[in-house]
Design an enzyme around this catalytic site. Structure first.
Site, short mmCIF file in Angstrom:
data_model
loop_
_atom_site.label_atom_id
_atom_site.label_comp_id
_atom_site.label_asym_id
_atom_site.label_seq_id
_atom_site.Cartn_x
_atom_site.Cartn_y
_atom_site.Cartn_z
N GLY A 13 0.83 -1.20 0.00
CA GLY A 13 0.00 0.00 0.00
C GLY A 13 0.86 1.25 0.00
O GLY A 13 2.02 1.23 -0.42
N CYS A 14 0.30 2.30 0.51
CA CYS A 14 0.97 3.60 0.54
C CYS A 14 2.28 3.52 1.31
O CYS A 14 2.31 3.07 2.45
CB CYS A 14 0.04 4.61 1.19
SG CYS A 14 0.81 6.20 1.53
N PHE A 15 3.37 3.97 0.70
CA PHE A 15 4.66 3.87 1.39
C PHE A 15 4.77 4.84 2.56
O PHE A 15 5.62 4.66 3.42
CB PHE A 15 5.86 3.97 0.45
CG PHE A 15 5.90 5.10 -0.55
CD1 PHE A 15 5.40 6.34 -0.31
CD2 PHE A 15 6.50 4.86 -1.78
CE1 PHE A 15 5.48 7.37 -1.24
CE2 PHE A 15 6.59 5.87 -2.73
CZ PHE A 15 6.08 7.12 -2.45
N TRP A 16 3.93 5.85 2.64
CA TRP A 16 3.98 6.73 3.80
C TRP A 16 3.63 5.95 5.06
O TRP A 16 4.26 6.10 6.10
CB TRP A 16 3.01 7.90 3.65
CG TRP A 16 3.30 8.84 2.54
CD1 TRP A 16 4.47 9.00 1.84
CD2 TRP A 16 2.39 9.78 1.98
NE1 TRP A 16 4.34 9.98 0.90
CE2 TRP A 16 3.07 10.49 0.95
CE3 TRP A 16 1.07 10.12 2.23
CZ2 TRP A 16 2.48 11.49 0.19
CZ3 TRP A 16 0.47 11.12 1.48
CH2 TRP A 16 1.18 11.79 0.47
#
Length: 182
Positions: A13-16
């Site tokens: 998913g989102c790397f953040w």
């Protein structure tokens, strides 16, 4: 790697979100957000978000296996995202948000395959795991503003609405594995 450090490359998913979780673990020396698994050389975020590059948002983890093992990293990986949804995590949709392990050695491949097999046999998830296991090829570092994103933007809307709840669950479950500053 030198000094007995190893690398793990994961997409979930989102790397953040992923970066914020893994940088808090003891034994993790460095996290880099970036892109891997696609066909375009040196992709930019604006290209990856279209889903047409084949790249996934991913993180590279430099870790000390005498403090945290690859299997322990996989335990955190599988408990902090839904590995049963194809090309989707939460509201994020597209191949760039797929669940993937990009292995750096045959040992990592074997550990990942056995880990998924054990999760499946134990019926940990209601639906089948769709996490891909792919040989690592090339990793492209994301733009600088993506690095250390959560820590630099804690009051931003996405951070408070999406990352904070994930971090709270993670911290509760893994509190004995956290670095002292967390």
């Amino acid at each position: 790697m030198s000094d007995n450090l190893e690398i793990a490359t994961l997409a979930n998913g989102c790397f953040w979100c992923t970066e914020a979780i893994f940088q808090r673990l003891k034994g993790v020396n460095k996290i880099t957000s970036g892109y891997t698994g696609g066909t375009i050389k040196n992709p930019a975020y604006r290209e990856v978000t279209t889903g047409r590059t084949g790249h996934a948002e991913a993180i590279q983890i430099v870790f000390n296996p005498s403090i945290i093992t690859f299997q322990e990293i996989l335990d955190v990986f599988f408990s902090t995202h839904d590995p049963t949804t194809l090309n989707k995590q939460g509201y994020d949709r597209g191949t760039q948000y797929r669940s993937a392990i990009f292995y750096h050695s045959n040992e990592q491949k074997e550990i990942a395959e056995n880990f998924i097999k054990a999760l499946t046999e134990a019926s940990v998830f209601e639906n089948p795991i769709v996490t891909e296991i792919t040989k690592f090829d090339t990793f492209y570092k994301a733009e600088e503003y993506h690095q250390n994103y959560y820590n630099n933007n804690k009051t931003q809307g996405y951070c408070t609405a999406v990352i904070n709840p994930k971090l709270e669950k993670f911290i509760k479950k893994y509190n004995t594995k956290l670095k002292e500053q967390y």
